[in-house]
Design an enzyme around this catalytic site. Sequence first.
Site, PDB file in Angstrom:
ATOM      1  N   GLY A  14      30.545  26.871 112.844  1.00  0.00           N
ATOM      2  CA  GLY A  14      30.411  25.527 112.549  1.00  0.00           C
ATOM      3  C   GLY A  14      28.719  24.662 113.133  1.00  0.00           C
ATOM      4  N   ASN A  16      26.314  24.688 110.140  1.00  0.00           N
ATOM      5  CA  ASN A  16      26.009  24.103 109.690  1.00  0.00           C
ATOM      6  C   ASN A  16      26.824  22.447 109.582  1.00  0.00           C
ATOM      7  OD1 ASN A  16      24.383  25.494 107.056  1.00  0.00           O
ATOM      8  ND2 ASN A  16      26.161  27.290 107.791  1.00  0.00           N
ATOM      9  N   MET A  92      36.665  29.011 104.784  1.00  0.00           N
ATOM     10  CA  MET A  92      36.136  30.922 104.650  1.00  0.00           C
ATOM     11  C   MET A  92      37.923  30.512 103.431  1.00  0.00           C
ATOM     12  SD  MET A  92      33.876  31.691 105.100  1.00  0.00           S
ATOM     13  CE  MET A  92      33.813  32.942 104.580  1.00  0.00           C
ATOM     14  N   ARG A  93      38.856  29.522 103.366  1.00  0.00           N
ATOM     15  CA  ARG A  93      39.963  29.458 102.193  1.00  0.00           C
ATOM     16  C   ARG A  93      39.088  28.952 101.102  1.00  0.00           C
ATOM     17  NH1 ARG A  93      43.619  32.072 104.091  1.00  0.00           N
ATOM     18  NH2 ARG A  93      45.267  31.167 102.376  1.00  0.00           N
ATOM     19  N   LEU A  95      39.406  27.472  97.436  1.00  0.00           N
ATOM     20  CA  LEU A  95      40.318  26.682  96.955  1.00  0.00           C
ATOM     21  C   LEU A  95      41.245  26.791  95.519  1.00  0.00           C
ATOM     22  CD1 LEU A  95      38.605  23.858  98.885  1.00  0.00           C
ATOM     23  CD2 LEU A  95      40.635  24.341  98.844  1.00  0.00           C
ATOM     24  N   ASN A 109      29.515  22.556  98.443  1.00  0.00           N
ATOM     25  CA  ASN A 109      29.742  23.615  99.553  1.00  0.00           C
ATOM     26  C   ASN A 109      28.555  24.876  99.570  1.00  0.00           C
ATOM     27  OD1 ASN A 109      30.902  26.265 100.396  1.00  0.00           O
ATOM     28  ND2 ASN A 109      30.099  27.578  98.387  1.00  0.00           N
ATOM     29  N   HIS A 111      27.097  28.618 100.337  1.00  0.00           N
ATOM     30  CA  HIS A 111      26.986  29.690 100.331  1.00  0.00           C
ATOM     31  C   HIS A 111      26.438  31.034 100.826  1.00  0.00           C
ATOM     32  CE1 HIS A 111      29.147  33.093  98.501  1.00  0.00           C
ATOM     33  NE2 HIS A 111      27.569  33.690  97.850  1.00  0.00           N
ATOM     34  N   VAL A 146      35.014  30.346  91.999  1.00  0.00           N
ATOM     35  CA  VAL A 146      34.706  30.923  93.576  1.00  0.00           C
ATOM     36  C   VAL A 146      33.207  30.874  93.261  1.00  0.00           C
ATOM     37  CG1 VAL A 146      34.320  31.874  95.661  1.00  0.00           C
ATOM     38  CG2 VAL A 146      36.682  32.143  94.259  1.00  0.00           C
ATOM     39  N   ASP A 147      32.527  30.484  94.206  1.00  0.00           N
ATOM     40  CA  ASP A 147      31.114  30.113  94.358  1.00  0.00           C
ATOM     41  C   ASP A 147      30.340  29.964  93.180  1.00  0.00           C
ATOM     42  OD1 ASP A 147      31.142  30.652  97.142  1.00  0.00           O
ATOM     43  OD2 ASP A 147      30.836  33.131  97.084  1.00  0.00           O
TER      44      ASP A 147
HETATM   45  C1  GAR Z   1      28.049  30.200 106.439  1.00  0.00           C
HETATM   46  O1  GAR Z   1      26.638  31.658 106.762  1.00  0.00           O
HETATM   47  C2  GAR Z   1      27.593  30.268 105.147  1.00  0.00           C
HETATM   48  O2  GAR Z   1      26.506  30.113 104.287  1.00  0.00           O
HETATM   49  C3  GAR Z   1      28.986  30.504 105.438  1.00  0.00           C
HETATM   50  O3  GAR Z   1      29.899  30.749 106.028  1.00  0.00           O
HETATM   51  C4  GAR Z   1      28.759  30.926 107.562  1.00  0.00           C
HETATM   52  C5  GAR Z   1      29.316  29.534 108.445  1.00  0.00           C
HETATM   53  O4  GAR Z   1      28.875  29.422 109.335  1.00  0.00           O
HETATM   54  N1  GAR Z   1      29.771  30.264 103.973  1.00  0.00           N
HETATM   55  C6  GAR Z   1      30.020  31.596 103.069  1.00  0.00           C
HETATM   56  O5  GAR Z   1      30.275  32.953 102.947  1.00  0.00           O
HETATM   57  C7  GAR Z   1      31.392  30.446 101.955  1.00  0.00           C
HETATM   58  N2  GAR Z   1      32.371  31.231 101.681  1.00  0.00           N
HETATM   59  P1  GAR Z   1      28.627  28.007 110.432  1.00  0.00           P
HETATM   60  O6  GAR Z   1      29.845  28.178 111.082  1.00  0.00           O
HETATM   61  O7  GAR Z   1      27.591  28.612 111.915  1.00  0.00           O
HETATM   62  O8  GAR Z   1      28.340  27.522 109.823  1.00  0.00           O
END
Ligand code: GAR
Length: 220
Positions: A14, A16, A92-93, A95, A109, A111, A146-147
């Site tokens: 978390g 972000n 990380m699910r 959708l 999102n 990425h 996805v993405d």
């Molecule tokens: C981040 O790097 C985000 O970009 C990535 O997971 C991390 C979460 O970090 N997201 C993905 O890979 C989505 N496919 P955080 O929990 O510290 O924000």
Amino acid sequence: MARLRVGVLISGSGTNLQALIDDCARADAASEIVLVLANRADAFGLSRAARADLPHRVIDHRSHGSRAAFEQALSEALEAEGVELVVLAGFMRVLTADFVERWRDRLINIHPSLLPAFKGLDTHARAIAAGVRLAGCTVHFVRAEVDDGPIIVQAAVPVLAEDTAESLAARVLREEHRCLPLAVRLVAEGRVAVAGGRCVVAAPAPAGALVNPAPGTGDP
Ligand code: GAR
């Protein structure tokens, strides 16, 4: 002006989410986080939400019989709080198209790559293996694939010779923490329009370019 009501979905650390919490604490914030949802009870981001006194809940995908039932629970929780924008911040699910359509153009999102390059997982190891000289992150509206989806904000960082996936991830993550609040702010301020599968963003673009390796030696 009323602040945009934001719901944040997380699965892990978390950081972000923390960047969004910090940005929303600013006096000129255009949005407020009204709900944090995690699909795992051990997501550290839940502690960040608690510390910031934000409503937070676990909706565990494993305790729902189907993907549809899990997503219905997510949507009901978000709608009950009057969420206007859903932010996937390390969620990380995957959708389904049904959920994505239900929240179309109200679901973004982050990425960790310069999309459309390196969709999916292990983006940093794959970027290093491919020998790209610039990596980065992308905030985009979510589409069923996805993405994929209209891009709101990107940041690029250099890939260095000595980089590991971890060192590159750390460099990119610092930029994620700038890009995600910026994207939410732009959306909340009504400065992002989706047209023809792309975003039109009413905000200044940076001058110049990031070049890696830096020019200066041996160039004409
Ligand atoms: C981040 O790097 C985000 O970009 C990535 O997971 C991390 C979460 O970090 N997201 C993905 O890979 C989505 N496919 P955080 O929990 O510290 O924000």
